[in-house]
Design a protein around this motif. Structure first.
Motif, mmCIF file in Angstrom:
data_model
loop_
_atom_site.group_PDB
_atom_site.id
_atom_site.type_symbol
_atom_site.label_atom_id
_atom_site.label_comp_id
_atom_site.label_asym_id
_atom_site.label_seq_id
_atom_site.Cartn_x
_atom_site.Cartn_y
_atom_site.Cartn_z
ATOM 1 N N ARG A 137 63.158 119.761 -46.246
ATOM 2 C CA ARG A 137 63.871 119.178 -45.110
ATOM 3 C C ARG A 137 63.284 119.656 -43.789
ATOM 4 N N THR A 138 63.021 120.954 -43.678
ATOM 5 C CA THR A 138 62.507 121.468 -42.416
ATOM 6 C C THR A 138 61.068 121.015 -42.176
ATOM 7 N N VAL A 139 60.268 120.922 -43.238
ATOM 8 C CA VAL A 139 58.893 120.437 -43.066
ATOM 9 C C VAL A 139 58.904 118.967 -42.664
ATOM 10 N N GLY A 143 57.207 117.117 -39.230
ATOM 11 C CA GLY A 143 56.467 115.863 -39.104
ATOM 12 C C GLY A 143 57.104 114.906 -38.126
ATOM 13 N N ALA A 144 58.434 114.834 -38.136
ATOM 14 C CA ALA A 144 59.148 113.924 -37.236
ATOM 15 C C ALA A 144 59.027 114.347 -35.779
ATOM 16 N N GLY A 159 53.881 116.167 -54.927
ATOM 17 C CA GLY A 159 54.458 114.840 -55.063
ATOM 18 C C GLY A 159 55.801 114.733 -54.371
ATOM 19 N N VAL A 160 56.375 113.538 -54.393
ATOM 20 C CA VAL A 160 57.632 113.297 -53.693
ATOM 21 C C VAL A 160 58.810 113.668 -54.581
ATOM 22 N N SER A 174 57.570 113.691 -47.070
ATOM 23 C CA SER A 174 56.270 114.342 -47.068
ATOM 24 C C SER A 174 55.150 113.339 -46.833
ATOM 25 N N VAL A 175 55.279 112.143 -47.393
ATOM 26 C CA VAL A 175 54.269 111.106 -47.158
ATOM 27 C C VAL A 175 54.227 110.749 -45.680
#
Length: 332
Positions: A137-139, A143-144, A159-160, A174-175
């Motif tokens: 969640r924090t990673v 990205g956001a 992977g997701v 993650s993608v």
């Protein structure tokens, strides 16, 4: 006075007037806005590139804001506690520790941690770095919150995660982090379009040989920086726990599992706990993480202190971004 009624007496439909003369102007305004707000180009440079006056560039920027192409929000940066950051760094022998005040709302704390970590990446990532993003969640918040990044290669580190565990849009996190980082940096992206945990080792081996996935896995040994989250061994904070049946979960708990990074499990002393799960995951290994020069962990919020302490004892982390409450508990 001109009539607003048609032949049948009904009012003629009002059409919303576009701020653009046509598609060519829309493209020009959008491109000028991108050059100015994302690429950091000056109005003079943009005017020279497109062969127009600075006045026209300024007018295009006004139009971009008025039409909604550009939306400007004022974000008050999270407050950083330098003293607590330094104490945490020294206590755990870290290269860096950054402690933010946090919030009573866990979601807001995650956003603050993501924003500070995004600013850190803008500061420390250099041209030609190979930057990895794990799931968490924090990673995903990192990205956001990214707004700028040096030219680098970005790689997905696992992977997701199934949406049945974390919500419909979580499996894309993650993608999207990898794709957004690549868009901002102008570098190559290596996402992994496959689950983090496979039903058996045979399926995992088959997917590892897929050309697209193999391209990402091959870059794990070239990483110069990696951004990871830290999970505990519970349903709320683990990427693995909810994907396993109750029996295997309890067996791993009895074996001492208390934390994880990218489906790599650790006991309370920070020692890696191996199991049959190792052959079923598509993710960077702890051995590969240990060779990355700079591993940035972004983790905090209620209930994370034990897991963060475990991972700090593993020696894999060089940088920690966390909140003040968690930092105080770690030091206590």
């Amino acid at each position: 006075m001109a009539s607003t009624e048609g032949e049948g007496g009904a009012a003629a439909p009002q059409q919303r007037k576009s701020p653009f003369k046509g598609p060519a102007e829309l493209v020009l305004v959008s491109t000028v806005a991108r050059r100015f707000y994302l690429d950091g180009r000056s109005k003079v440079e943009i005017a020279e590139e497109f062969g127009v006056s600075r006045f026209k560039v300024a007018r295009a920027l006004d139009t971009a804001r008025e039409s909604g192409i550009v939306r400007i929000s004022i974000r008050v940066p999270a407050r950083i506690d330098p003293d607590l950051s330094d104490r945490l760094r020294a206590a755990f022998g870290l290269e860096r520790a950054i402690v933010v005040d946090g919030s009573e709302d866990p979601a807001e704390t995650h956003r603050q941690l993501g924003a500070v970590a995004a600013d850190l990446l803008a500061e420390i990532v250099e041209d030609d770095d190979v930057l990895g993003f794990a799931w968490g969640r924090t990673v995903n918040a990192v990205g956001a919150e990214l707004t700028r990044l040096a030219h680098c290669t970005t790689v997905q580190l696992g992977g997701v995660v199934s949406h049945r565990t974390y919500g419909e849009d979580a499996s894309e996190g993650s993608v999207e982090s990898v794709r957004r980082a690549a868009q901002l940096s102008g570098g190559s992206a290596y996402p992994i379009y496959a689950p983090l945990i496979l039903p058996d080792a045979t399926t995992a081996r088959a997917l590892r040989s897929d050309p697209g996935i193999a391209g990402a896995l091959a870059r794990f040994d070239r990483l110069t920086k990696a951004v990871v989250s830290i999970g505990g061994w519970d349903e709320q904070s683990s990427t693995v726990y909810s994907c396993l049946d109750p029996g295997p979960r309890e067996e791993l708990r009895e074996r001492g599992v208390r934390a994880e990074i990218s489906a790599q499990l650790f006991d309370s002393e920070g020692t890696r706990v191996h199991s049959e799960l190792d052959e079923r995951v598509l993710a960077i290994t702890d051995a590969q993480l240990a060779r990355v020069p700079d591993v940035i962990a972004v983790a905090g919020g209620p209930g994370k202190t034990e897991a963060i302490g475990v991972v700090l004892r593993s020696g894999l982390i060089s940088t920690l971004v966390t909140d003040a409450d968690t930092a105080q508990e770690l030091l206590g």
